[in-house]
Scaffold this active site. Structure first.
Site, PDB file in Angstrom:
ATOM      1  N   GLY A 156       1.416  -1.527  -0.078  1.00  0.00           N
ATOM      2  CA  GLY A 156      -0.100  -0.072   0.104  1.00  0.00           C
ATOM      3  C   GLY A 156       0.785   0.883  -0.193  1.00  0.00           C
ATOM      4  O   GLY A 156       0.539   2.337  -0.983  1.00  0.00           O
ATOM      5  N   HIS A 157       1.601   1.165   1.294  1.00  0.00           N
ATOM      6  CA  HIS A 157       2.687   1.962   0.509  1.00  0.00           C
ATOM      7  C   HIS A 157       3.570   2.607  -0.214  1.00  0.00           C
ATOM      8  O   HIS A 157       3.779   3.966  -0.781  1.00  0.00           O
ATOM      9  CB  HIS A 157       4.073   2.387   2.006  1.00  0.00           C
ATOM     10  CG  HIS A 157       3.195   2.497   3.844  1.00  0.00           C
ATOM     11  ND1 HIS A 157       3.023   1.096   4.583  1.00  0.00           N
ATOM     12  CD2 HIS A 157       2.835   3.239   4.493  1.00  0.00           C
ATOM     13  CE1 HIS A 157       2.691   1.380   5.080  1.00  0.00           C
ATOM     14  NE2 HIS A 157       2.652   2.533   5.281  1.00  0.00           N
TER      15      HIS A 157
ATOM     16  N   VAL B  36      -4.623  -0.416  -1.818  1.00  0.00           N
ATOM     17  CA  VAL B  36      -4.699  -2.156  -2.431  1.00  0.00           C
ATOM     18  C   VAL B  36      -4.490  -3.046  -1.430  1.00  0.00           C
ATOM     19  O   VAL B  36      -4.254  -2.823   0.267  1.00  0.00           O
ATOM     20  CB  VAL B  36      -2.681  -1.795  -2.322  1.00  0.00           C
ATOM     21  CG1 VAL B  36      -2.448  -3.088  -2.526  1.00  0.00           C
ATOM     22  CG2 VAL B  36      -2.642  -0.720  -2.820  1.00  0.00           C
TER      23      VAL B  36
HETATM   24  P1  AMP Z   1       0.741   4.685   7.365  1.00  0.00           P
HETATM   25  O1  AMP Z   1       2.162   4.214   7.627  1.00  0.00           O
HETATM   26  O2  AMP Z   1      -0.597   3.810   7.998  1.00  0.00           O
HETATM   27  O3  AMP Z   1       0.489   6.030   7.929  1.00  0.00           O
HETATM   28  O4  AMP Z   1       0.073   4.709   5.736  1.00  0.00           O
HETATM   29  C1  AMP Z   1       0.581   5.844   5.193  1.00  0.00           C
HETATM   30  C2  AMP Z   1       0.119   6.220   3.966  1.00  0.00           C
HETATM   31  O5  AMP Z   1       0.261   5.365   3.461  1.00  0.00           O
HETATM   32  C3  AMP Z   1      -1.460   7.041   3.847  1.00  0.00           C
HETATM   33  O6  AMP Z   1      -1.856   7.937   2.831  1.00  0.00           O
HETATM   34  C4  AMP Z   1      -2.186   5.789   4.319  1.00  0.00           C
HETATM   35  O7  AMP Z   1      -3.588   6.006   3.783  1.00  0.00           O
HETATM   36  C5  AMP Z   1      -2.154   4.837   3.394  1.00  0.00           C
HETATM   37  N1  AMP Z   1      -2.084   3.066   3.256  1.00  0.00           N
HETATM   38  C6  AMP Z   1      -2.009   3.057   3.879  1.00  0.00           C
HETATM   39  N2  AMP Z   1      -2.566   1.436   3.890  1.00  0.00           N
HETATM   40  C7  AMP Z   1      -2.257   1.573   2.401  1.00  0.00           C
HETATM   41  C8  AMP Z   1      -3.244   1.199   1.834  1.00  0.00           C
HETATM   42  N3  AMP Z   1      -3.686  -0.699   1.859  1.00  0.00           N
HETATM   43  N4  AMP Z   1      -3.288   1.059  -0.104  1.00  0.00           N
HETATM   44  C9  AMP Z   1      -3.148   2.003  -0.186  1.00  0.00           C
HETATM   45  N5  AMP Z   1      -2.540   3.581   1.024  1.00  0.00           N
HETATM   46  C10 AMP Z   1      -2.187   2.737   1.723  1.00  0.00           C
END
Ligand code: AMP
Length: 278
Positions: free
Chosen positions: A33-34, A173
């Site tokens: 996702g990241h 994702v």
């Molecule tokens: P986090 O590390 O959880 O703060 O996420 C960092 C960025 O990655 C944020 O903009 C989240 O929305 C995005 N993100 C986290 N999980 C996913 C995913 N499964 N699909 C797409 N973007 C994601």
């Protein structure tokens, strides 16, 4: 790829990097996702920066800050192979120095959903993102639809505070079985990991109902609740049918809506969402 810890080092590194500059803020323990955000930034920008910071300000006192997974060495390897130019890994002391007392708060949009369930969460998010924007000075910043309310709150802040930054939202994702990728999934035991598919099953059931003609918000919500109730191990915090722009809960006939869920499985709290009618 340059890895920097202090804001001063970041500023110096950023100076020589060509525009447009794309920023991907993260809390690390990176997954596909990241990386989808980093790839999109790489396609659209001349330089790409990533922040890795588990932001204490966005965790409540009883939340999972101390168990939030980390693996900096692997994160840096992944980012290097994706072609990131600079990674900022500030410490909490670097981000919030002695005497720190400045906060950024978006009002109405943070009243609902995650804002209601996690008091102070968005104040932490908007404050750190404003600081990231000031430190990286990006032209574009990339966020995931997985955190739908966060994207709405950050867009609002960006407009309200005149940041000259384009907010780009990328699709969620998922794993093959539908579970939205999340760093927190690593904390699920094997049996909990099976149960966790219930979020996407509930959202998909409601979306299917919408696509087959159902327009009543209460019915869509009841559909999600019925699927969740079939998994007693999963404790639903909320199942919501909300206006995608204002995030206010909807009732009666809906033409488009954000369906979202927060569910606790064991010690792990997961969120997910889909939109309908867009
Ligand atoms: P986090 O590390 O959880 O703060 O996420 C960092 C960025 O990655 C944020 O903009 C989240 O929305 C995005 N993100 C986290 N999980 C996913 C995913 N499964 N699909 C797409 N973007 C994601």
């Amino acid at each position: 790829m340059k890895t920097v810890e202090s804001a001063a080092e970041l500023r110096a590194a950023r100076e020589s990097m060509p525009n447009p500059f794309g920023l991907v803020p993260t809390m690390g323990f990176l997954h596909e996702g990241h990386l989808s955000l980093v790839r999109r930034a790489r396609q659209e920008c001349a330089s790409v920066g990533v922040s890795i910071f588990v932001n204490p300000a966005q965790f409540g006192p009883s939340e999972d800050l101390s168990t939030y997974p980390t693996n900096l060495a692997e994160d840096l390897e992944l980012l290097s192979s994706e072609g990131a130019d600079v990674v900022w890994t500030p410490t909490a002391e670097e981000m919030y120095g002695p005497g720190y007392q400045t906060w950024v708060e978006v009002k109405d949009l943070t009243r609902y959903l995650e804002g209601e369930a996690r008091e102070g969460h968005f104040r932490g998010v908007t404050t750190v993102v404003a600081k990231l924007f000031n430190s990286f000075r990006p032209d574009r910043a990339y966020f995931g639809q997985k955190d739908a309310q966060q994207t709405a709150v950050i867009r609002r802040m960006t407009d309200d505070l005149n940041f000259p930054i384009e907010i780009v939202v990328c699709p969620t994702v998922r794993e093959a079985d539908g579970l939205a990728m999340s760093s927190r999934n690593a904390n699920l035991a094997a049996d909990e990991r099976q149960v966790a598919t219930v979020l996407y099953r509930a959202l998909s059931a409601a979306k299917e109902l919408f696509n087959s003609g159902e327009r009543e918000a209460e019915r869509l919500k009841a559909e999600m609740e019925a699927v969740l109730a079939d998994e007693p191990v999963a404790q639903a915090e909320y199942a919501s049918v909300a206006d995608p722009e204002t995030l206010e809960e909807l009732s009666g006939q809906v033409e488009h809506a954000l369906l979202s869920l927060a569910v606790v499985i064991g010690k792990t709290r997961l969120i997910d969402n889909v939109t309908v009618g867009d």
